[in-house]
Design an enzyme around this catalytic site. Sequence first.
Site, mmCIF file in Angstrom:
data_model
loop_
_atom_site.group_PDB
_atom_site.id
_atom_site.type_symbol
_atom_site.label_atom_id
_atom_site.label_comp_id
_atom_site.label_asym_id
_atom_site.label_seq_id
_atom_site.Cartn_x
_atom_site.Cartn_y
_atom_site.Cartn_z
ATOM 1 N N CYS A 181 -9.829 -4.449 0.261
ATOM 2 C CA CYS A 181 -10.973 -5.171 0.818
ATOM 3 C C CYS A 181 -10.559 -5.947 2.067
ATOM 4 C CB CYS A 181 -11.622 -6.146 -0.157
ATOM 5 S SG CYS A 181 -12.155 -5.386 -1.680
ATOM 6 N N ARG B 293 -8.438 -1.212 4.691
ATOM 7 C CA ARG B 293 -8.195 -1.961 3.462
ATOM 8 C C ARG B 293 -9.143 -1.554 2.334
ATOM 9 N NH1 ARG B 293 -5.000 -6.305 4.108
ATOM 10 N NH2 ARG B 293 -5.821 -7.229 2.218
ATOM 11 N N TRP C 29 -13.039 -2.050 -1.420
ATOM 12 C CA TRP C 29 -12.359 -1.043 -2.229
ATOM 13 C C TRP C 29 -12.660 -1.446 -3.669
ATOM 14 C CZ3 TRP C 29 -8.604 -0.669 -6.048
ATOM 15 C CH2 TRP C 29 -8.048 0.604 -6.245
ATOM 16 N N ASN D 289 -11.841 -11.025 -1.217
ATOM 17 C CA ASN D 289 -10.813 -10.000 -1.363
ATOM 18 C C ASN D 289 -9.869 -10.489 -2.448
ATOM 19 O OD1 ASN D 289 -8.731 -8.135 -1.015
ATOM 20 N ND2 ASN D 289 -7.845 -9.278 0.701
ATOM 21 N N GLY D 290 -9.738 -9.717 -3.524
ATOM 22 C CA GLY D 290 -8.868 -10.139 -4.621
ATOM 23 C C GLY D 290 -9.567 -9.880 -5.948
ATOM 24 N N GLU E 13 8.433 12.545 -0.893
ATOM 25 C CA GLU E 13 7.577 11.947 0.131
ATOM 26 C C GLU E 13 6.692 13.017 0.791
ATOM 27 O OE1 GLU E 13 6.535 9.195 0.920
ATOM 28 O OE2 GLU E 13 5.952 9.262 3.019
ATOM 29 N N LYS F 279 2.620 12.930 0.775
ATOM 30 C CA LYS F 279 1.802 12.973 2.005
ATOM 31 C C LYS F 279 0.727 14.033 1.863
ATOM 32 C CE LYS F 279 2.470 10.032 3.425
ATOM 33 N NZ LYS F 279 3.387 9.009 3.066
ATOM 34 N N GLU G 8 -2.052 13.035 -0.768
ATOM 35 C CA GLU G 8 -2.975 11.944 -0.407
ATOM 36 C C GLU G 8 -4.014 12.352 0.599
ATOM 37 O OE1 GLU G 8 -1.167 8.007 0.266
ATOM 38 O OE2 GLU G 8 0.278 9.032 1.511
ATOM 39 N N HIS H 221 14.590 24.175 -14.278
ATOM 40 C CA HIS H 221 14.356 23.578 -15.596
ATOM 41 C C HIS H 221 12.867 23.432 -15.896
ATOM 42 C CE1 HIS H 221 18.621 22.817 -16.059
ATOM 43 N NE2 HIS H 221 18.621 22.363 -14.817
ATOM 44 N N LYS I 96 -5.213 1.111 2.178
ATOM 45 C CA LYS I 96 -3.898 0.915 2.796
ATOM 46 C C LYS I 96 -3.045 -0.080 2.026
ATOM 47 C CE LYS I 96 -0.852 1.499 6.003
ATOM 48 N NZ LYS I 96 -0.093 2.755 5.870
HETATM 49 O O1 M6R Z 1 2.496 -1.542 1.550
HETATM 50 P P1 M6R Z 1 3.408 -0.894 0.557
HETATM 51 O O2 M6R Z 1 4.557 -0.231 1.220
HETATM 52 O O3 M6R Z 1 3.859 -1.824 -0.528
HETATM 53 O O4 M6R Z 1 2.544 0.228 -0.121
HETATM 54 C C1 M6R Z 1 3.038 0.983 -1.186
HETATM 55 C C2 M6R Z 1 2.163 2.174 -1.452
HETATM 56 O O5 M6R Z 1 0.878 1.754 -1.823
HETATM 57 C C3 M6R Z 1 2.066 3.081 -0.220
HETATM 58 O O6 M6R Z 1 3.307 3.504 0.208
HETATM 59 C C4 M6R Z 1 1.186 4.318 -0.535
HETATM 60 O O7 M6R Z 1 1.844 5.125 -1.465
HETATM 61 C C5 M6R Z 1 0.881 5.052 0.755
HETATM 62 N N1 M6R Z 1 -0.485 5.450 0.762
HETATM 63 C C6 M6R Z 1 1.729 6.248 0.960
HETATM 64 O O8 M6R Z 1 1.387 6.989 2.069
#
Ligand code: M6R
Length: 612
Positions: free
Chosen positions: A2, A27, A75, A101-102, A485, A489, A492, A508, A607
């Site tokens: 948010c 956000r 969000w 926000n929270g 990673e 990517k 997501e 395995h 984010k």
């Molecule tokens: O801000 P942070 O690095 O703590 O965020 C952690 C994860 O939420 C963040 O890396 C998330 O997995 C991303 N969307 C990855 O691209």
Amino acid sequence: MCGIVGYIGNSDCVRFLIDGLKRVEYRGYDSAGVMIYSGKDRSNVLIKKTGRILELEKNIDKNISGNIGIGHTRWATHGEPNDENSHPHVSNNEKIFLVHNGIIENYMSLKKKLEKHGYSFYSETDTEILVNLIQYNYKDDIEEAVKIALAEVKGTYGIGVFCLDEPDKLIAAKLGSPLLIGIGNGENYFASDPASILKSTAEVVYMEDGEIAVITKNSVVHKTLTDEIVKKTVETISIELSDIEKSGYSHFMLKEIFEQPRTINDTMRGRLMLEEGAPKLGGLTQHPEIYKSLLNAEKIFIVACGTSWHSALIGEYMLEEYARIPVEVEYASEFRYRDPIITPKTVVIAISQSGETADTLAAIKEAKRKGAVTIGICNVVGSTISKETDAGVYLHAGPEIGVASTKAFTSQVITLALITLDIARHKDMSFRQGYKIIKELKLLPALAESILENSEKIREIAHKFKNASNFLYLGRGYNFPVALEGALKLKEISYIHAEGYPAAEMKHGPIALIDENMPVIFIAIKDSIYDKVVTNIKEVKARNGVVISIASYGDDEIESISDYVIKIPETTNLLSPVLTVIPLQLMAYYIAVERGLNVDMPRNLAKSVTVE
Ligand code: M6R
């Protein structure tokens, strides 16, 4: 999660609110709303819309104007994304408006209490409870009512409040969610992120937990919730407008991938001392006791989530190989609820791009409670985790706006390499070895640039696989976390199922998935376990799998056993993830674009994940 913004002044605030909300849309982007107060006959409008801020904007009549306003992009946590659940929320008497926000954790008990006093609710949100709790405590002073209400609240908040009976002020308060006040000329603002106000002012005051601000167009008074005046320092925002704009790129993610030669450099700037074969990290050395604890640590935990957790795994490999300290990498969400063994010589490193991730923050608090020394690796300067930890190192990668983390990852890897090198040089690592690694670090920006110059080839491969339903990513050693990673990517932003594995682990289980429809991406660079990876590639080919290899320049053998090869330059083992990840970032990006998806704001994500 948010984003909130607020304006009070003499100008029309509609444009400010909409532009400000767009800057914090990363956000959360499932619904948005504004309250605009025109001052004429105490009239105000409340507009809330499911969907992106563009939807909200379309629904704001051109005749609407006002010089006080608050806005929110959501969000969803409590209640689905719909117009009712969107903020701003309004009290039963329709006089008090709130953006939040929270999370208010004790909202159910507060709701019961308010219901007993005749209150009713139109939404499923915790925020609606809070705005009515403020009404419940309101006599004739909104500041007082907010303070009393917040004293009853358990949870986190960054809030902005407006009361029709006191239309010369806005109230802001913070606990656990980021919030700052922008100082203008005859107007003032609040926002979750400096990006929202940068067009209007670069002068800001960062609020601290437990503080409340009374904002009029000509003044801002900061207090604690217990009514003590707090003297604050006005700071100048260090980011430029170009840092938060797409600057000609079609998406922030693409811009951020292409920024990496510069951001890698920025992470290292002023920190490499070639003549000593060692780095200098001011954020650590300026805290001598903490620094000493790190150098003498007998055990290191690294806590993080998502992409940051992947860089943490690389950090584990580095620290164990070069600094010879046992390292355990933990999902922050697991660390906080189990009972990790923290001894007096345990150091806990938290990695977080945003510095606001709730699980990582909670893990740090738990570590501190148990007596550990804590160190933060964050990108956002002044973020909660950077303040909560005893010392830290900033990434200096600049604002990362695309939800999929890219440039922060490479900067995290560099930062971990610098920390490793620092500890190692205080132990057994020779000047020669330190010098060599520093030399390699200095070459990285140019090497990253050369990979980006090859992006067209990666785009062509992405085009061929845009309709695949599953992907497997395999790597070994330092590049096993890169496989994870790469898969994250792709998942997501393209919504394609993908998994990352250590290459040898494939046999395995995952090998059962392999057939002619299964693209398998191998990170097969020329390192000490190259031959083993080649064997794994052959195992996939023997089962008709489709192999895409990320390989080193000059490796001709790989062509004959792979269907597609993306060549990258070589570097030393611990730094290789900085280069191997770039083709995987581009691959995920191009596939998502080919599938017509919203790369910067993938569904269901946000984010910064400030909820558990
Ligand atoms: O801000 P942070 O690095 O703590 O965020 C952690 C994860 O939420 C963040 O890396 C998330 O997995 C991303 N969307 C990855 O691209």
